[in-house]
Design a protein around this motif. Structure first.
Motif, PDB file in Angstrom:
ATOM      1  N   TRP A  97       0.761  -1.184  -0.005  1.00 45.27           N
ATOM      2  CA  TRP A  97      -0.189   0.143   0.074  1.00 45.27           C
ATOM      3  C   TRP A  97       0.930   1.349  -0.006  1.00 45.27           C
ATOM      4  CZ3 TRP A  97      -5.020   1.031  -0.676  1.00 45.27           C
ATOM      5  CH2 TRP A  97      -5.473   2.280  -0.454  1.00 45.27           C
ATOM      6  N   GLY A 171      -9.313  -2.233  -2.562  1.00 40.37           N
ATOM      7  CA  GLY A 171      -8.435  -3.037  -1.729  1.00 40.37           C
ATOM      8  C   GLY A 171      -8.858  -2.907  -0.227  1.00 40.37           C
ATOM      9  N   CYS A 172      -9.511  -1.618   0.054  1.00 40.06           N
ATOM     10  CA  CYS A 172      -9.881  -1.440   1.438  1.00 40.06           C
ATOM     11  C   CYS A 172     -11.479  -1.729   1.605  1.00 40.06           C
ATOM     12  CB  CYS A 172      -9.915  -0.058   2.055  1.00 40.06           C
ATOM     13  SG  CYS A 172      -7.762   0.526   1.948  1.00 40.06           S
TER      14      CYS A 172
HETATM   15  O1  LIG Z   1      -5.422  -1.981   5.426  1.00 35.24           O
HETATM   16  C1  LIG Z   1      -4.133  -2.034   4.836  1.00 35.24           C
HETATM   17  O2  LIG Z   1      -3.343  -1.093   5.054  1.00 35.24           O
HETATM   18  C2  LIG Z   1      -3.970  -2.892   3.775  1.00 35.24           C
HETATM   19  C3  LIG Z   1      -3.999  -2.096   2.030  1.00 35.24           C
HETATM   20  C4  LIG Z   1      -5.177  -2.307   1.574  1.00 35.24           C
HETATM   21  C5  LIG Z   1      -5.928  -3.239   2.461  1.00 35.24           C
HETATM   22  N1  LIG Z   1      -5.235  -3.721   3.451  1.00 35.24           N
END
Ligand SMILES: O=C(O)[C@@H]1CCC=N1
Ligand SMILES: NC(=O)C1=CN([C@@H]2O[C@H](COP(=O)(O)OP(=O)(O)OC[C@H]3O[C@@H](n4cnc5c(N)ncnc54)[C@H](OP(=O)(O)O)[C@@H]3O)[C@@H](O)[C@H]2O)C=CC1
Length: 262
Positions: A97, A171-172
């Motif tokens: 990330w 992603g989140c």
């Molecule tokens: O929470 C996080 O930092 C990682 C990056 C995107 C999803 N999970």
């Protein structure tokens, strides 16, 4: 071809499982290395992947390297491997990330690399992989990147300035959606459904809404209107969600990640 996965935690294993399931790699051709060797052995035993004693040995024996350690760990984890990576035609897919092409070039100068943000659904072969439009991959490596990740994810090319927001949505936001899934399950249980059945119904519903949007590209508001029969039941739930600030809460959650100091 062999792949080294450096950092065999949640994301490293999700990629390995997706690849094994879709037969992109034989399990033994996935060379994993991680922090704790005991945890690595356990994970590799379950997946039949090959545990490696060090990051350097995993990379030395692989063609492609998946960098799946926490962003702050990259410098440490790759210290011994920088020269090898700079001098070879091995190529790196970072899933870390916030580490864009420019940042990765500082950490691994002269290497072939691409910066991406995948999501956990890659494990089920239906992930999203956001990747930066700038990379140091050769044309052939870029073609291989697509060949390896297309079977397990939708690939979306994004400029550097939008990597963060695209990464949040892809992603989140699965975590937000999983909270929604859990909440629907709780509500189902409260009204007498078995928990497993409640989750199954809600999960299939979420999948179906996604597929419906991707097939038709109708405005989500219109899709919602199609569900709300005049004078019917659904509109009462929609009105309650508006009252509780549902959409505003979702936008605030994205803002909390995009502008952490706000
Ligand atoms: O929470 C996080 O930092 C990682 C990056 C995107 C999803 N999970
Ligand atoms: N989880 C997600 O949904 C997503 C994660 N990412 C990115 O993926 C990366 C990994 O995240 P995630 O899998 O969630 O985190 P995890 O903590 O589950 O995994 C990190 C892994 O790195 C290992 N590790 C620690 N130090 C080293 C080292 N020096 N060398 C090799 N491996 C090491 C850890 O081993 P041990 O635990 O034994 O110390 C652990 O297995 C991050 O950069 C994150 O930003 C990107 C998109 C989505």
């Amino acid at each position: 071809m062999k792949a080294a996965i450096i950092g065999f935690g949640k994301m490293g294993q999700a990629i390995a499982k997706g690849w094994i399931d879709k037969k992109v790699f034989n399990p033994e051709d996935i060379l994993a290395s991680s922090g704790s060797y005991d945890r690595l052995m356990d994970a590799c035993e379950k997946l039949n992947t090959t545990p490696m004693p060090s990051n350097a040995e995993a990379i030395a024996n692989a063609d492609v390297v998946i960098l799946a350690v926490k962003p702050k760990m990259i410098a440490d984890a790759m210290q011994e491997c920088r020269d090898l990576l700079a001098a070879s035609d091995k190529w790196i897919v970072s899933v870390a990330w916030g580490i864009d092409c420019e940042e990765l070039e500082k950490l691994l100068p002269g290497s072939h690399h691409i910066s991406t943000i995948p999501n956990t659904a890659i494990e089920a072969g239906c992930g999203i992989m956001i990747y930066e439009n700038q990379s140091t991959l050769t044309q052939d490596q870029k073609a291989l990147f697509v060949e390896l990740f297309e079977p397990v994810s939708m690939l979306v090319e994004i400029p550097k300035a939008q990597m963060n927001i695209a990464g949040i949505l892809g992603g989140c936001a699965p975590a937000f959606t999983e909270m929604y899934l859990e909440a629907l399950g709780d509500a189902g249980v409260a009204y007498g459904l078995k928990r497993e059945q409640a989750y199954e119904i809600a999960a299939k519903m979420i999948e179906g809404v996604g597929v419906l949007y991707l097939n038709q590209k109708n405005h989500p508001g219109m899709m919602k209107d199609d569900v709300c029969s005049p004078g019917g039941s659904t509109i009462r739930g929609v009105m309650q969600l508006e009252k509780e600030g549902f959409r505003s809460a979702v936008i605030s959650a994205v803002q909390a990640i995009a502008d952490p100091k706000k």
